[in-house]
Structures are given as C-alpha cells and as structure tokens.
Write a protein that holds these residues in place. Sequence first.
Motif, PDB file in Angstrom:
ATOM      1  N   GLY A 182     -54.692  94.847 -15.383  1.00 15.86           N
ATOM      2  CA  GLY A 182     -56.372  95.335 -15.261  1.00 15.86           C
ATOM      3  C   GLY A 182     -56.503  96.188 -13.998  1.00 15.86           C
ATOM      4  N   PRO A 183     -57.269  96.781 -13.661  1.00 20.37           N
ATOM      5  CA  PRO A 183     -57.723  97.844 -12.539  1.00 20.37           C
ATOM      6  C   PRO A 183     -56.759  97.566 -12.064  1.00 20.37           C
ATOM      7  CG  PRO A 183     -59.029  95.855 -12.348  1.00 20.37           C
ATOM      8  CD  PRO A 183     -58.470  95.268 -13.403  1.00 20.37           C
ATOM      9  N   SER A 184     -56.473  97.358 -11.500  1.00 19.74           N
ATOM     10  CA  SER A 184     -55.270  97.060  -9.983  1.00 19.74           C
ATOM     11  C   SER A 184     -54.013  97.610 -10.261  1.00 19.74           C
ATOM     12  CB  SER A 184     -54.757  95.343  -9.880  1.00 19.74           C
ATOM     13  OG  SER A 184     -53.798  95.008 -10.905  1.00 19.74           O
ATOM     14  N   TRP A 185     -53.255  98.547 -12.045  1.00 16.99           N
ATOM     15  CA  TRP A 185     -52.282  99.099 -12.285  1.00 16.99           C
ATOM     16  C   TRP A 185     -52.737 100.689 -11.943  1.00 16.99           C
ATOM     17  CZ3 TRP A 185     -48.256  98.124 -16.551  1.00 16.99           C
ATOM     18  CH2 TRP A 185     -48.262  97.259 -16.796  1.00 16.99           C
ATOM     19  N   GLY A 211     -57.461 118.022  -5.654  1.00 15.68           N
ATOM     20  CA  GLY A 211     -57.797 116.323  -5.727  1.00 15.68           C
ATOM     21  C   GLY A 211     -59.450 116.499  -5.865  1.00 15.68           C
ATOM     22  N   VAL A 212     -59.937 117.115  -4.870  1.00  8.01           N
ATOM     23  CA  VAL A 212     -61.698 117.204  -5.434  1.00  8.01           C
ATOM     24  C   VAL A 212     -61.704 117.068  -6.434  1.00  8.01           C
ATOM     25  CG1 VAL A 212     -63.244 118.442  -4.440  1.00  8.01           C
ATOM     26  CG2 VAL A 212     -61.366 117.759  -2.700  1.00  8.01           C
ATOM     27  N   ARG A 213     -60.805 117.830  -7.440  1.00 11.64           N
ATOM     28  CA  ARG A 213     -61.263 118.084  -8.984  1.00 11.64           C
ATOM     29  C   ARG A 213     -60.764 117.029  -9.825  1.00 11.64           C
ATOM     30  NH1 ARG A 213     -59.715 124.851  -9.974  1.00 11.64           N
ATOM     31  NH2 ARG A 213     -61.661 125.270  -8.221  1.00 11.64           N
ATOM     32  N   GLY A 214     -60.078 116.087  -9.098  1.00 13.44           N
ATOM     33  CA  GLY A 214     -58.783 115.164 -10.348  1.00 13.44           C
ATOM     34  C   GLY A 214     -59.306 114.198  -9.867  1.00 13.44           C
ATOM     35  N   LEU A 215     -59.922 113.651  -8.750  1.00 10.16           N
ATOM     36  CA  LEU A 215     -59.745 112.388  -8.824  1.00 10.16           C
ATOM     37  C   LEU A 215     -60.969 111.509  -8.906  1.00 10.16           C
ATOM     38  CD1 LEU A 215     -58.425 111.472  -4.934  1.00 10.16           C
ATOM     39  CD2 LEU A 215     -57.997 109.897  -6.277  1.00 10.16           C
ATOM     40  N   PRO A 216     -62.208 112.171  -9.153  1.00 11.16           N
ATOM     41  CA  PRO A 216     -63.559 111.732  -9.492  1.00 11.16           C
ATOM     42  C   PRO A 216     -63.094 111.836 -11.195  1.00 11.16           C
ATOM     43  CG  PRO A 216     -63.749 113.323  -7.837  1.00 11.16           C
ATOM     44  CD  PRO A 216     -62.461 113.603  -8.289  1.00 11.16           C
ATOM     45  N   VAL A 217     -62.397 112.581 -12.329  1.00 10.40           N
ATOM     46  CA  VAL A 217     -62.271 112.709 -13.182  1.00 10.40           C
ATOM     47  C   VAL A 217     -61.285 111.114 -13.711  1.00 10.40           C
ATOM     48  CG1 VAL A 217     -60.767 113.525 -15.841  1.00 10.40           C
ATOM     49  CG2 VAL A 217     -62.521 115.068 -13.848  1.00 10.40           C
ATOM     50  N   LEU A 218     -60.083 111.205 -12.647  1.00  9.92           N
ATOM     51  CA  LEU A 218     -59.646 109.339 -12.837  1.00  9.92           C
ATOM     52  C   LEU A 218     -60.162 108.427 -12.832  1.00  9.92           C
ATOM     53  CD1 LEU A 218     -56.292 108.081 -13.395  1.00  9.92           C
ATOM     54  CD2 LEU A 218     -56.176 108.841 -11.186  1.00  9.92           C
ATOM     55  N   PHE A 219     -60.928 108.816 -11.659  1.00 10.22           N
ATOM     56  CA  PHE A 219     -61.816 107.305 -11.148  1.00 10.22           C
ATOM     57  C   PHE A 219     -62.843 107.214 -12.368  1.00 10.22           C
ATOM     58  CE2 PHE A 219     -65.813 104.970  -8.610  1.00 10.22           C
ATOM     59  CZ  PHE A 219     -64.483 103.735  -9.220  1.00 10.22           C
ATOM     60  N   ALA A 220     -63.489 107.907 -13.186  1.00 11.04           N
ATOM     61  CA  ALA A 220     -64.480 108.242 -14.278  1.00 11.04           C
ATOM     62  C   ALA A 220     -64.150 107.256 -15.552  1.00 11.04           C
ATOM     63  CB  ALA A 220     -65.270 109.464 -14.483  1.00 11.04           C
ATOM     64  N   ARG A 221     -62.618 107.499 -15.007  1.00 12.47           N
ATOM     65  CA  ARG A 221     -61.663 106.988 -17.072  1.00 12.47           C
ATOM     66  C   ARG A 221     -61.058 105.876 -16.563  1.00 12.47           C
ATOM     67  NH1 ARG A 221     -58.553 112.407 -19.673  1.00 12.47           N
ATOM     68  NH2 ARG A 221     -58.202 110.728 -21.546  1.00 12.47           N
ATOM     69  N   LEU A 222     -60.997 105.194 -15.818  1.00 15.32           N
ATOM     70  CA  LEU A 222     -60.754 104.167 -15.093  1.00 15.32           C
ATOM     71  C   LEU A 222     -60.171 103.207 -16.240  1.00 15.32           C
ATOM     72  CD1 LEU A 222     -60.525 102.620 -11.761  1.00 15.32           C
ATOM     73  CD2 LEU A 222     -58.428 103.628 -13.674  1.00 15.32           C
ATOM     74  N   PRO A 223     -62.369 102.897 -16.635  1.00 18.51           N
ATOM     75  CA  PRO A 223     -62.657 101.973 -17.705  1.00 18.51           C
ATOM     76  C   PRO A 223     -61.927 101.890 -19.053  1.00 18.51           C
ATOM     77  CG  PRO A 223     -64.177 102.308 -16.673  1.00 18.51           C
ATOM     78  CD  PRO A 223     -63.456 103.168 -16.498  1.00 18.51           C
ATOM     79  N   GLU A 224     -61.897 103.413 -19.167  1.00 15.77           N
ATOM     80  CA  GLU A 224     -60.628 103.879 -21.075  1.00 15.77           C
ATOM     81  C   GLU A 224     -59.921 103.707 -20.569  1.00 15.77           C
ATOM     82  OE1 GLU A 224     -60.094 108.617 -22.756  1.00 15.77           O
ATOM     83  OE2 GLU A 224     -62.071 108.018 -21.762  1.00 15.77           O
ATOM     84  N   LEU A 225     -58.817 103.586 -19.727  1.00 14.82           N
ATOM     85  CA  LEU A 225     -57.695 103.906 -19.706  1.00 14.82           C
ATOM     86  C   LEU A 225     -56.737 102.442 -19.659  1.00 14.82           C
ATOM     87  CD1 LEU A 225     -56.862 105.880 -16.127  1.00 14.82           C
ATOM     88  CD2 LEU A 225     -56.338 106.976 -18.180  1.00 14.82           C
ATOM     89  N   GLN A 226     -57.650 101.304 -18.877  1.00 16.68           N
ATOM     90  CA  GLN A 226     -57.540  99.993 -19.641  1.00 16.68           C
ATOM     91  C   GLN A 226     -57.485  99.629 -20.854  1.00 16.68           C
ATOM     92  OE1 GLN A 226     -59.587  97.204 -16.454  1.00 16.68           O
ATOM     93  NE2 GLN A 226     -60.390  99.204 -15.602  1.00 16.68           N
ATOM     94  N   GLN A 227     -58.203 100.440 -21.724  1.00 19.89           N
ATOM     95  CA  GLN A 227     -58.870 100.070 -22.717  1.00 19.89           C
ATOM     96  C   GLN A 227     -57.766 100.547 -24.237  1.00 19.89           C
ATOM     97  OE1 GLN A 227     -62.684 101.469 -24.290  1.00 19.89           O
ATOM     98  NE2 GLN A 227     -63.906  99.522 -23.008  1.00 19.89           N
ATOM     99  N   LEU A 228     -57.485 101.738 -23.500  1.00 21.23           N
ATOM    100  CA  LEU A 228     -56.383 102.914 -24.051  1.00 21.23           C
ATOM    101  C   LEU A 228     -55.190 102.619 -23.979  1.00 21.23           C
ATOM    102  CD1 LEU A 228     -55.315 105.673 -25.626  1.00 21.23           C
ATOM    103  CD2 LEU A 228     -55.614 106.555 -23.715  1.00 21.23           C
ATOM    104  N   LEU A 229     -54.666 101.751 -22.614  1.00 21.65           N
ATOM    105  CA  LEU A 229     -53.057 101.617 -22.579  1.00 21.65           C
ATOM    106  C   LEU A 229     -53.119  99.927 -22.103  1.00 21.65           C
ATOM    107  CD1 LEU A 229     -52.856 104.000 -19.503  1.00 21.65           C
ATOM    108  CD2 LEU A 229     -52.065 104.812 -22.223  1.00 21.65           C
ATOM    109  N   GLY A 230     -53.774  99.027 -22.516  1.00 20.27           N
ATOM    110  CA  GLY A 230     -53.683  98.089 -22.717  1.00 20.27           C
ATOM    111  C   GLY A 230     -53.743  97.779 -24.120  1.00 20.27           C
TER     112      GLY A 230
END
Length: 295
Positions: A232-235, A276-295
């Motif tokens: 889940g997202p807690s990962w 951080g200013v550039r990368g954090l928004p990118v990571l946050f936006a990709r959370l749903p994708e990461l959960q699907q891709l790596l789950g």
Amino acid sequence: MTRVHGGFANRLYRLDTDQGSFAVKELNLLDRRWTYRVEDVFRFERAAFAAGIPMPEPISASHHTLVHRWVEGEKMPEAPVPEAYAFEIGEILARIHALDVAWTDVSIDDPPSRDWPELAERATATGQPWAGELTSEVETFLAIADFVDICERPGPVVSTHKDIQPWNLLSREGRPVLLDWELSGMLDLSSELGSTALSLAKGPGFDDIRPAIFRAVLDGYAAGGGALPPWGPSWFAFMIGGWLGHTRWNILRCLAGVEPSTGPDLALSHESARDGVRGLPVLFARLPELQQLLG
C-alpha cells in the motif's frame, strides 16, 4: 585528518594511524534535524557488527564525533543496482530486523511542517534560484505533508537502519557494505522495505525504475526469513517524509545565506533544495503508478 567531501548531513574525515585507518564523522551541531540517540545507535551498531552484518566496525561514539574503522570499497552510483546485490540487501535487512536490541527512547516523529507558503515568500524575497519552482508547487508540498501525516502504517515496527540508499552503500567484491547508521531506530516495516527497494531500483529520477530489482529486495527479505507486510501507500510514506524534511532543512540553510561551519557545504544545500523542489512533486504524482507497477 583528511576531509572527505560530499556528506549530505555531517562532515567526514579519514584518519590514517599506525593502528589502521578510521572514518571520523563530525556530527552537525548547528541545526540538527533530529535528536541523535548516541548510546542506542552505537549499541545497535555493535550488535549488528557482532552478528556479521557487512559494515564498518564501530569504534566509538559521542554526541559530536563518530569513529568507525575505514572500509575500502567501490562507491555505488545512483543507478539501479544488480539484482544479486539487491537480493543480498533484502537478506541483510531480514537479519538486521531479527536483532534483539532494546531502544531506550522510542520517540514518535513530529508531524511534517506546513510552512511552505512562508518559505516560498522568503525564497522569492532573497532571490533563491529555485524560488519560482517552489512557489508554483506550494500546494503540492502542503498535500505531501498531509499524506505523510495521515498515511496509515500497517506495522510491525522493527529496529532498522532507516537510510539504505546508494550513497550509504559500498560494493566490496560485488557485495554490499552498509554505511552511515546514524538514523537507525524503530520504523514501520513497510516504510523501510519501500524506501530501500525503490532507492536501489531507480536512477537519479523516476524515469528508469526496474521492477525486477525492487522485487529482488523483497525476495531477498523473504529468503532471509522476513515476512512481507501488506502492500500500500505506506511503503513510500517514510521515504517521501524524509525527503520532505531534508528539502526543508536545506531550504532554511540556503535562506540563511552563509557558509555553515558544520554539515553540508552551502553549495550542496542549494543542490539538495533544488532537487527536492523539483523531484518531490514528481514522486508524489507517481504514487498510484508506483503501487501498480511494483505491486
């Protein structure tokens, strides 16, 4: 002693003596982000070293200086690691989590700061090169803080390293050596596994994530006797929260506008703030994708 440049939080020196070579770390006392639990961490390191975890031998620790025996090895690039290396990291994590070491101070982390609008205003007023990007993402940073604060962690909580990243690893004959144990403490298992596996499975950004390497860390953990928590997202909550705090800390150092006497150089703080200013928004936006891709 010879200064070894590049530390993100503290300053490192190499000391060569007739008793061998040592890594001497000068802890940042100027604006430390957390209380460093010297006795607990040193006891945990000694237990890990005695259990055969591949790491530098801990020699001594005080509230301002850490000493370890120097270890030769190849620095790991910020790039996907080999699958065998990732698998062994997973096995090592399972062994670390099996250590029976008590912590005298199991403190709960403070909620993430929500002063991003004020920081953006100060960055603009002082002419920081990344001020415009920060201003445009203020709402995103507030949303990230909310996510980190309310994300449910399924447990269990384990004693662990908490900071297994490429820059805290060496390769010695192709096998891992774990460095920089200062963040060690109690952490939700899913957060430790997610942070470690994602960090080892990607390059500097998020365009080259290798699911097979992410899975190799988890396979190694299971092979080492560890039980995987629910997906889940807690990962990713701890990884995002840590990067959020690290970015804010470096922003504050940049806003001060002076070369600090301890911790990273001002130029490195600017680089970390910008990333951080550039990368954090990118990571946050990709959370749903990461959960699907790596789950």
